[in-house]
Design an enzyme around this catalytic site. Structure first.
Site, short mmCIF file in Angstrom:
data_model
loop_
_atom_site.label_atom_id
_atom_site.label_comp_id
_atom_site.label_asym_id
_atom_site.label_seq_id
_atom_site.Cartn_x
_atom_site.Cartn_y
_atom_site.Cartn_z
N ARG A 46 -2.45 9.78 -23.92
CA ARG A 46 -3.20 10.52 -22.89
C ARG A 46 -2.22 11.07 -21.85
O ARG A 46 -2.38 12.17 -21.36
CB ARG A 46 -4.26 9.61 -22.23
CG ARG A 46 -4.90 10.27 -21.02
CD ARG A 46 -6.22 9.66 -20.57
NE ARG A 46 -6.36 8.25 -20.76
CZ ARG A 46 -5.79 7.31 -19.99
NH1 ARG A 46 -5.02 7.64 -18.97
NH2 ARG A 46 -5.99 6.04 -20.26
N TYR A 98 -16.73 34.31 -15.88
CA TYR A 98 -17.33 33.62 -17.02
C TYR A 98 -18.48 32.73 -16.55
O TYR A 98 -18.34 32.00 -15.55
CB TYR A 98 -16.24 32.81 -17.74
CG TYR A 98 -16.81 31.90 -18.80
CD1 TYR A 98 -17.60 32.42 -19.83
CD2 TYR A 98 -16.56 30.54 -18.79
CE1 TYR A 98 -18.14 31.58 -20.80
CE2 TYR A 98 -17.10 29.70 -19.76
CZ TYR A 98 -17.89 30.24 -20.76
OH TYR A 98 -18.42 29.41 -21.71
N ASP A 170 -7.49 33.07 -13.37
CA ASP A 170 -7.86 32.83 -14.77
C ASP A 170 -7.32 34.01 -15.57
O ASP A 170 -7.82 35.14 -15.46
CB ASP A 170 -9.40 32.72 -14.86
CG ASP A 170 -9.87 32.39 -16.28
OD1 ASP A 170 -9.14 32.70 -17.23
OD2 ASP A 170 -10.97 31.84 -16.41
N LYS A 195 -8.90 31.26 -26.62
CA LYS A 195 -9.05 32.70 -26.89
C LYS A 195 -7.76 33.30 -27.47
O LYS A 195 -7.36 32.92 -28.54
CB LYS A 195 -9.50 33.39 -25.60
CG LYS A 195 -10.67 32.66 -24.89
CD LYS A 195 -11.93 32.69 -25.71
CE LYS A 195 -13.03 31.71 -25.32
NZ LYS A 195 -13.11 31.16 -24.01
#
Ligand code: P1T
Length: 381
Positions: A46, A98, A170, A195
């Site tokens: 992690r 978004y 972003d 993306k």
């Protein structure tokens, strides 16, 4: 190093134990220690994993930043950035963004006492009206999803620096191939890696890149403490995808231009949203801060009924109807009912996101085939 070389080499070295040129998938949760605290820099996956570290370093280099951090999704990356804030803090965001970002702002973090203002940032100086002593973060999407507005990153950075506010961008639609927000003065760059970076519609992932050491440490703390990290196999897939990012983005941009030009001249099309047009209201800023215009296009039909938009999408074959974007294959989507359904209709319509809007993610197929597909679908009307 130039971009294409960095995409293939930055942060990547042959595996020291075997010489493998491809970064191995370190499918391990933990690492053996010689004595408590005596280890090779890896304790638990992690916190650190070598496949993830390689990808993080590669992404940091592409964004001209110092620290890269990967997350289980773009939303998990946004979640980590918002956790830098505390109750009473205020955020100013672009009013076109978004739907999932709008949702986490209003449905998750408002509950914890953070206030969000959604404003048009097309006139940078207007921002000063909204900034007060509680403002801690400016959130910018550019190009915006789905209206393809372009926001002047350098112009906003001048204000945020003066007012001591963090600026997060972003960069999902542009990718570092087309635009590097840190170079323009942003403090944080964020990605839905899902993306264009991954590029093959087979991974969900997010990333953050920063330059400031202390900010990087705070975000790395949150990455480990909250734990929304991607697995090593996904990191491997993204490392592979990024090796062709520059080639793909060139082709996405070229095909985007061809499709935008086709749509704008089509008798059934009302309006095309694409920053490459000279008449686009922010075209000059796009020219200043972007290398090209990418493969995202939105458009409306003269027949403005939702059913007309549905009919066109139903008759598209190469453009598959699906959420997401940035893969090699073309997609079409209906923002009002799909990606932006979580934004109230009145808010959506204020920015032009009407029910008849169709969004295209133009892939890297042959542009003539894509044009033929669109022509045949529009003919049905
Ligand atoms: O889907 P995820 O990897 O969690 O990323 C969220 C996200 C963040 N920012 C932008 C600009 C985005 O477009 C997205 C995800 N967007 C879609 C799924 C979409 O179809 O628009």
């Amino acid at each position: 190093m130039k971009f294409a070389t960095k995409a293939i080499h930055a942060g990547i070295a042959p595996d020291p134990s075997t010489g493998a040129i491809m970064t191995p998938i370190f499918q391990t949760s933990t690492y053996v220690q010689q004595a408590p605290g005596d280890h090779k820099g890896y304790e638990y996956s992690r916190t650190h994993n070598p496949t993830r570290t390689t990808l993080q370093d590669n992404l940091a280099a592409l964004e001209n930043g110092k620290i890269g951090l990967c997350f289980a999704s773009g939303m998990a990356a946004i979640d980590a950035i918002l956790k830098l804030l505390k109750p009473g803090d205020e955020v100013i965001s672009t009013n076109d963004l978004y739907g999932g970002t709008y949702r986490i702002f209003t449905k998750v973090f408002e509950k914890y006492g953070i206030k969000f203002h959604f404003v048009s940032m097309e006139r940078v100086e207007d921002l000063n009206e909204y900034i007060n002593e509680k403002t801690k973060l400016i959130w910018v999407e550019t190009p915006t999803n789905p209206m393809m507005n372009i926001i002047d990153i350098a112009g906003i950075a001048e204000i945020t620096k003066e007012r001591g506010v963090l600026l997060a961008v972003d960069n999902t639609f542009a990718t570092p191939f087309l635009q590097t927000p840190l170079d323009l003065g942003a403090d944080i760059v964020m990605h839905s890696v899902t993306k264009y970076l991954a590029g093959h519609s087979d991974v969900v992932m997010g990333a953050i890149v920063v330059n400031d050491e202390q900010l990087g440490q705070e975000l790395a703390f949150l990455q480990n403490a909250c734990g929304a990290v991607p697995g090593p196999q996904d990191c491997f897939l993204v490392l592979r995808g990024i090796k062709t990012l520059h080639i793909r983005m060139e082709r996405h941009s070229q095909n985007g231009k061809t499709i935008a030009a086709f749509l704008v001249n089509h008798p059934k099309v009302e309006r095309v949203y694409w920053p490459g047009f000279e008449v686009h209201p922010n075209h000059q800023i796009a020219l200043k801060q972007m290398k090209d215009f990418g493969g995202m296009i939105s458009f409306t039909l003269k027949d403005n009924r939702t059913e007309a938009a549905f009919k066109v999408m139903e008759h598209l074959h190469l453009f598959s109807l699906a959420e997401s974007l940035g893969g090699v294959e073309s997609l079409c989507g209906h923002p009002a009912t799909m990606t932006h359904a979580s934004i109230p209709k009145e808010e959506r319509e204020k920015v032009g996101l009407v029910d008849s809007l169709i969004r295209l993610s133009v892939g890297i197929e042959d542009a003539e085939d894509l044009k033929r597909d669109l022509a045949a679908a529009l003919d049905v009307l």
